[in-house]
Design an enzyme around this catalytic site. Structure first.
Site, PDB file in Angstrom:
ATOM      1  CB  ALA A   1      -0.915  -0.006   1.225  1.00 50.31           C
ATOM      2  CG  ASP A   2       2.593   5.205  -1.334  1.00 50.65           C
ATOM      3  OD1 ASP A   2       3.667   4.952  -0.760  1.00 50.65           O
ATOM      4  OD2 ASP A   2       2.256   6.363  -1.686  1.00 50.65           O
TER       5      ASP A   2
END
Ligand SMILES: Nc1nc2c(ncn2[C@H]2C[C@H](O)[C@@H](COP(=O)(O)OP(=O)(O)OP(=O)(O)O)O2)c(=O)[nH]1
Length: 183
Positions: free
Chosen positions: A67-68
């Site tokens: 994820a970011d």
């Protein structure tokens, strides 16, 4: 069991809170190469880069989760993790009393399926109290957090309006991912 390919303690904490079994294997991806001023495009390309690095490093024997997260500031500017205390103060003064969006893109990939979600949680904050702001800066809790923000901590009392999941704002939209993790 999944492999959380992230160094994020916030993401690990969210998976634990939702009783999702995982191992944590951080990967390196240079986000500086991403050329965009759009927060959604940034988190997509950053998380995609992390996924490619994770697949090259670990394969798909255990499903991969990456994820970011960034903040889209009041003028749509991308606000990332603060470099130091002064940078954290600058960013927090930028979002004090303002409307922001915290944008997270997550990829879940196994040998059989690939699930991607890009979500945003929208906040309107009241102006931050100066004494509380300095205390937060002194605490160092802002370190490692996009936009030096802690929606479950420092920012919580200032939330005047919220639309979206708190987990998205903390870095991982677990409620959206969970059905796919359990399949
Ligand atoms: N506890 C908490 N963490 C937050 C909040 N907003 C953002 N974060 C965290 C989630 C991520 O760990 C970090 C955003 O940075 P990145 O998406 O680049 O991930 P990070 O560098 O932490 O780990 P990774 O790149 O996945 O190894 O900020 C918040 O309101 N509360």
């Amino acid at each position: 069991m999944i492999r959380l390919c992230s160094a994020s303690e916030s993401r690990a904490k969210l998976l634990r809170e939702f009783d999702i079994d995982f191992i944590q294997s951080p990967v390196d991806f240079d986000e500086e190469q991403i050329q965009t001023n759009d927060a959604r495009k940034f988190v997509y390309h950053a998380s995609k880069g992390k996924l490619e690095a994770a697949e090259a490093a670990f394969g798909l024997e255990i499903p991969l989760l990456v994820a970011d997260t960034v903040i889209a500031g009041p003028r749509g500017q991308i606000l990332r993790k603060a470099k130091d205390r002064d940078d954290a103060e600058r960013i927090l003064r930028t979002i004090s009393g303002e409307e922001i969006a915290i944008v997270s893109c997550a990829h879940l990939k196994s040998a059989r399926r690939y699930f991607l979600d890009l979500s945003a949680t929208h906040y309107r904050f009241a102006p931050f109290d100066e004494t509380e702001l300095q205390r937060y800066l002194e605490s160092g809790e802002w370190q490692g957090k996009a936009g030096a923000c802690m929606v479950e901590g420092f920012c919580k009392p200032y939330i005047e309006k919220v639309q979206g999941l708190e987990s998205t704002a903390m870095g991982l939209q677990v409620e959206i991912l969970r059905p796919w993790i359990e399949v």
